[in-house]
Design a protein around this motif. Sequence first.
Motif, mmCIF file in Angstrom:
data_model
loop_
_atom_site.group_PDB
_atom_site.id
_atom_site.type_symbol
_atom_site.label_atom_id
_atom_site.label_comp_id
_atom_site.label_asym_id
_atom_site.label_seq_id
_atom_site.Cartn_x
_atom_site.Cartn_y
_atom_site.Cartn_z
ATOM 1 N N GLY A 256 0.820 -1.214 0.000
ATOM 2 C CA GLY A 256 0.000 0.000 0.000
ATOM 3 C C GLY A 256 0.850 1.258 0.000
ATOM 4 N N ALA A 257 1.933 1.246 0.769
ATOM 5 C CA ALA A 257 2.821 2.413 0.804
ATOM 6 C C ALA A 257 3.496 2.615 -0.546
ATOM 7 C CB ALA A 257 3.858 2.246 1.906
ATOM 8 N N GLY A 258 3.919 1.526 -1.168
ATOM 9 C CA GLY A 258 4.541 1.636 -2.492
ATOM 10 C C GLY A 258 3.574 2.186 -3.519
ATOM 11 N N PHE A 259 2.331 1.738 -3.476
ATOM 12 C CA PHE A 259 1.315 2.239 -4.404
ATOM 13 C C PHE A 259 1.047 3.719 -4.159
ATOM 14 C CE2 PHE A 259 -3.147 3.003 -5.550
ATOM 15 C CZ PHE A 259 -3.078 2.681 -6.894
ATOM 16 N N ALA A 260 0.967 4.130 -2.886
ATOM 17 C CA ALA A 260 0.708 5.533 -2.554
ATOM 18 C C ALA A 260 1.857 6.414 -3.017
ATOM 19 C CB ALA A 260 0.494 5.685 -1.043
ATOM 20 N N VAL A 261 3.090 5.948 -2.846
ATOM 21 C CA VAL A 261 4.242 6.735 -3.290
ATOM 22 C C VAL A 261 4.230 6.884 -4.803
ATOM 23 C CG1 VAL A 261 6.759 6.698 -3.459
ATOM 24 C CG2 VAL A 261 5.662 6.229 -1.282
ATOM 25 N N LYS A 262 3.869 5.824 -5.517
ATOM 26 C CA LYS A 262 3.801 5.900 -6.975
ATOM 27 C C LYS A 262 2.739 6.902 -7.410
ATOM 28 C CE LYS A 262 3.566 3.042 -11.067
ATOM 29 N NZ LYS A 262 3.478 1.698 -11.607
ATOM 30 N N VAL A 263 1.577 6.881 -6.753
ATOM 31 C CA VAL A 263 0.510 7.838 -7.074
ATOM 32 C C VAL A 263 0.982 9.269 -6.792
ATOM 33 C CG1 VAL A 263 -1.793 8.610 -6.390
ATOM 34 C CG2 VAL A 263 -1.360 6.193 -6.791
ATOM 35 N N LEU A 264 1.687 9.464 -5.674
ATOM 36 C CA LEU A 264 2.178 10.803 -5.347
ATOM 37 C C LEU A 264 3.188 11.299 -6.375
ATOM 38 C CD1 LEU A 264 2.509 10.620 -1.464
ATOM 39 C CD2 LEU A 264 0.841 11.902 -2.807
ATOM 40 N N TRP A 265 4.002 10.409 -6.924
ATOM 41 C CA TRP A 265 4.932 10.814 -7.984
ATOM 42 C C TRP A 265 4.169 11.308 -9.203
ATOM 43 C CZ3 TRP A 265 9.621 12.370 -8.114
ATOM 44 C CH2 TRP A 265 10.548 11.925 -7.189
ATOM 45 N N TRP A 266 3.098 10.612 -9.596
ATOM 46 C CA TRP A 266 2.307 11.041 -10.747
ATOM 47 C C TRP A 266 1.626 12.382 -10.478
ATOM 48 C CZ3 TRP A 266 3.273 9.476 -15.332
ATOM 49 C CH2 TRP A 266 3.738 8.198 -15.564
ATOM 50 N N VAL A 267 1.141 12.577 -9.264
ATOM 51 C CA VAL A 267 0.532 13.864 -8.902
ATOM 52 C C VAL A 267 1.578 14.976 -8.963
ATOM 53 C CG1 VAL A 267 -0.511 15.152 -6.990
ATOM 54 C CG2 VAL A 267 -1.315 12.852 -7.527
ATOM 55 N N ALA A 268 2.779 14.710 -8.463
ATOM 56 C CA ALA A 268 3.842 15.716 -8.489
ATOM 57 C C ALA A 268 4.217 16.072 -9.925
ATOM 58 C CB ALA A 268 5.063 15.203 -7.730
ATOM 59 N N ILE A 269 4.278 15.089 -10.810
ATOM 60 C CA ILE A 269 4.601 15.354 -12.219
ATOM 61 C C ILE A 269 3.503 16.187 -12.870
ATOM 62 C CG2 ILE A 269 4.857 14.240 -14.470
ATOM 63 C CD1 ILE A 269 6.339 11.979 -12.993
ATOM 64 N N ALA A 270 2.238 15.877 -12.577
ATOM 65 C CA ALA A 270 1.124 16.642 -13.144
ATOM 66 C C ALA A 270 1.165 18.090 -12.671
ATOM 67 C CB ALA A 270 -0.201 15.990 -12.767
ATOM 68 N N VAL A 271 1.432 18.309 -11.386
ATOM 69 C CA VAL A 271 1.512 19.676 -10.861
ATOM 70 C C VAL A 271 2.676 20.426 -11.502
ATOM 71 C CG1 VAL A 271 1.998 21.012 -8.763
ATOM 72 C CG2 VAL A 271 0.343 19.147 -8.709
ATOM 73 N N LEU A 272 3.798 19.767 -11.694
ATOM 74 C CA LEU A 272 4.946 20.398 -12.332
ATOM 75 C C LEU A 272 4.624 20.812 -13.760
ATOM 76 C CD1 LEU A 272 7.952 21.181 -12.253
ATOM 77 C CD2 LEU A 272 8.460 18.878 -13.074
ATOM 78 N N VAL A 273 3.938 19.959 -14.504
ATOM 79 C CA VAL A 273 3.567 20.282 -15.885
ATOM 80 C C VAL A 273 2.614 21.474 -15.916
ATOM 81 C CG1 VAL A 273 2.274 19.426 -17.879
ATOM 82 C CG2 VAL A 273 4.010 17.991 -16.813
ATOM 83 N N ILE A 274 1.624 21.478 -15.021
ATOM 84 C CA ILE A 274 0.684 22.611 -14.973
ATOM 85 C C ILE A 274 1.419 23.895 -14.610
ATOM 86 C CG2 ILE A 274 -1.288 23.545 -13.687
ATOM 87 C CD1 ILE A 274 -2.322 20.649 -13.517
ATOM 88 N N TRP A 275 2.347 23.827 -13.681
ATOM 89 C CA TRP A 275 3.104 25.012 -13.284
ATOM 90 C C TRP A 275 3.942 25.528 -14.444
ATOM 91 C CZ3 TRP A 275 8.429 25.924 -12.688
ATOM 92 C CH2 TRP A 275 8.739 27.139 -12.066
ATOM 93 N N LEU A 276 4.604 24.613 -15.165
ATOM 94 C CA LEU A 276 5.426 25.028 -16.302
ATOM 95 C C LEU A 276 4.572 25.635 -17.412
ATOM 96 C CD1 LEU A 276 8.018 22.130 -16.493
ATOM 97 C CD2 LEU A 276 8.419 24.500 -15.807
ATOM 98 N N LEU A 277 3.403 25.045 -17.675
ATOM 99 C CA LEU A 277 2.518 25.617 -18.687
ATOM 100 C C LEU A 277 2.049 27.015 -18.281
ATOM 101 C CD1 LEU A 277 0.333 22.562 -19.733
ATOM 102 C CD2 LEU A 277 2.023 23.767 -21.109
#
Length: 56
Positions: A16-37
């Motif tokens: 469960g922790a591994g899955f949550a960390v993976k989801v958080l990485w995807w959220v962080a990448i999405a936020v970074l892309v929105i910020w850059l745009l």
Amino acid sequence: MVPLLLVLLLALILFGAGFAVKVLWWVAIAVLVIWLLGFVMRSTNAGGGRGRWYRW
């Protein structure tokens, strides 16, 4: 029986922790892309300079 249950519980928690960390990485990448745009597509203000695209 108890050690087996503890090992299974530990495996479940780690999975469960591994899955949550993976989801958080995807959220962080999405936020970074929105910020850059937002940084690239910010509009100019009345003085001709670049304005901030956020409201802080």
